[in-house]
Design a protein around this motif. Structure first.
Motif, PDB file in Angstrom:
ATOM      1  N   GLY A  40       0.810  -1.216   0.000  1.00  0.00           N
ATOM      2  CA  GLY A  40       0.000   0.000   0.000  1.00  0.00           C
ATOM      3  C   GLY A  40       0.837   1.256   0.000  1.00  0.00           C
ATOM      4  N   ASP A  42       1.064   4.227  -1.061  1.00  0.00           N
ATOM      5  CA  ASP A  42       0.342   5.321  -1.723  1.00  0.00           C
ATOM      6  C   ASP A  42       1.129   6.612  -1.551  1.00  0.00           C
ATOM      7  OD1 ASP A  42      -1.361   3.180  -1.388  1.00  0.00           O
ATOM      8  OD2 ASP A  42      -3.134   4.432  -1.242  1.00  0.00           O
ATOM      9  N   TRP A  49      -6.897   4.530   6.134  1.00  0.00           N
ATOM     10  CA  TRP A  49      -6.367   3.515   5.219  1.00  0.00           C
ATOM     11  C   TRP A  49      -6.594   2.111   5.743  1.00  0.00           C
ATOM     12  CZ3 TRP A  49      -2.793   0.077   6.964  1.00  0.00           C
ATOM     13  CH2 TRP A  49      -2.100   0.419   8.143  1.00  0.00           C
ATOM     14  N   ARG A  52     -10.239   1.055   5.236  1.00  0.00           N
ATOM     15  CA  ARG A  52     -10.506   0.762   3.828  1.00  0.00           C
ATOM     16  C   ARG A  52      -9.886  -0.575   3.409  1.00  0.00           C
ATOM     17  NH1 ARG A  52     -12.742   5.478   2.623  1.00  0.00           N
ATOM     18  NH2 ARG A  52     -11.781   7.381   3.334  1.00  0.00           N
ATOM     19  N   ARG A  53      -8.672  -0.847   3.855  1.00  0.00           N
ATOM     20  CA  ARG A  53      -8.011  -2.109   3.512  1.00  0.00           C
ATOM     21  C   ARG A  53      -8.758  -3.297   4.121  1.00  0.00           C
ATOM     22  NH1 ARG A  53      -1.814  -2.205   4.303  1.00  0.00           N
ATOM     23  NH2 ARG A  53      -2.029  -0.679   2.664  1.00  0.00           N
ATOM     24  N   LYS A  54      -9.191  -3.152   5.378  1.00  0.00           N
ATOM     25  CA  LYS A  54      -9.935  -4.230   6.050  1.00  0.00           C
ATOM     26  C   LYS A  54     -11.258  -4.480   5.318  1.00  0.00           C
ATOM     27  CE  LYS A  54     -11.289  -6.775   9.662  1.00  0.00           C
ATOM     28  NZ  LYS A  54     -10.857  -8.128   9.792  1.00  0.00           N
ATOM     29  N   MET A  55     -11.962  -3.403   4.939  1.00  0.00           N
ATOM     30  CA  MET A  55     -13.235  -3.551   4.233  1.00  0.00           C
ATOM     31  C   MET A  55     -13.020  -4.219   2.879  1.00  0.00           C
ATOM     32  SD  MET A  55     -15.170  -0.040   5.264  1.00  0.00           S
ATOM     33  CE  MET A  55     -16.567  -0.379   4.234  1.00  0.00           C
ATOM     34  N   ALA A  56     -11.956  -3.861   2.173  1.00  0.00           N
ATOM     35  CA  ALA A  56     -11.661  -4.482   0.880  1.00  0.00           C
ATOM     36  C   ALA A  56     -11.368  -5.969   1.062  1.00  0.00           C
ATOM     37  CB  ALA A  56     -10.480  -3.779   0.215  1.00  0.00           C
ATOM     38  N   ARG A  57     -10.587  -6.292   2.111  1.00  0.00           N
ATOM     39  CA  ARG A  57     -10.277  -7.695   2.380  1.00  0.00           C
ATOM     40  C   ARG A  57     -11.532  -8.491   2.702  1.00  0.00           C
ATOM     41  NH1 ARG A  57      -6.068  -6.332   5.632  1.00  0.00           N
ATOM     42  NH2 ARG A  57      -7.315  -6.657   7.491  1.00  0.00           N
ATOM     43  N   GLU A  58     -12.467  -7.865   3.427  1.00  0.00           N
ATOM     44  CA  GLU A  58     -13.692  -8.539   3.837  1.00  0.00           C
ATOM     45  C   GLU A  58     -14.786  -8.466   2.775  1.00  0.00           C
ATOM     46  OE1 GLU A  58     -14.087 -10.144   6.803  1.00  0.00           O
ATOM     47  OE2 GLU A  58     -12.025  -9.690   7.363  1.00  0.00           O
ATOM     48  N   GLY A  59     -14.541  -7.701   1.697  1.00  0.00           N
ATOM     49  CA  GLY A  59     -15.552  -7.561   0.650  1.00  0.00           C
ATOM     50  C   GLY A  59     -16.736  -6.713   1.068  1.00  0.00           C
ATOM     51  N   SER A  61     -18.705  -2.880   1.703  1.00  0.00           N
ATOM     52  CA  SER A  61     -18.772  -1.489   1.272  1.00  0.00           C
ATOM     53  C   SER A  61     -19.846  -0.804   2.089  1.00  0.00           C
ATOM     54  CB  SER A  61     -19.092  -1.381  -0.216  1.00  0.00           C
ATOM     55  OG  SER A  61     -20.440  -1.719  -0.439  1.00  0.00           O
TER      56      SER A  61
END
Length: 134
Positions: A40, A42, A49, A52-59, A61
């Motif tokens: 990451g 960025d 951050w 957002r990364r945890k939410m992306a990993r867990e799918g 939104s």
């Protein structure tokens, strides 16, 4: 940390000494990921951050309910266009219309919905036309 900070020694000096001692013992020599860049990388800083990364990993939104329903309505139209049969088209559109009507008659929790229920017959006709003219 195995020892307590002696009185009269600044906390920063004490921590720096502990780090130097650990480096000398080789405690940092075989860490996983050594020599590789951090994930990451960025250029902009985002204080959320890790969320957002945890939410992306867990799918996951998180959208306001009206925006979530707009997205669901768009997905329903796309699913109706790909549906294998007319009853399937009717089912998909009827289900999303129930949700749209429910949202229309509730006070808005976020931005306005900006949708009205779809005309099932018009969408079924579009579906038929798409099947006739591929």
């Amino acid at each position: 940390m195995t020892e307590r900070k002696p009185p009269g020694v600044s906390f920063e000096s004490f921590v720096d000494k502990q780090i130097r001692d650990a480096e000398a013992r080789g405690d940092f020599s075989h860490l996983p990921g050594a020599g590789r860049p951090l994930d990451g990388d960025d250029t902009t800083y985002d204080e959320l951050w890790w969320i957002r990364r945890k939410m992306a990993r867990e799918g996951l939104s998180v959208l306001p309910p009206a925006l979530e329903l707009r997205k669901e309505a768009e997905d329903a139209l796309a699913a109706a266009a790909r549906a294998p049969s007319e009853p399937a088209v009717r089912k998909i559109i009827t289900e999303v219309n129930v949700k749209i009507r429910a949202m229309m008659f509730r006070p808005p929790p976020g931005p306005p919905l900006g949708l009205k229920p779809y005309d099932v017959e018009a969408i079924v006709e579009e579906w038929r036309a798409a099947r006739r003219n591929p």
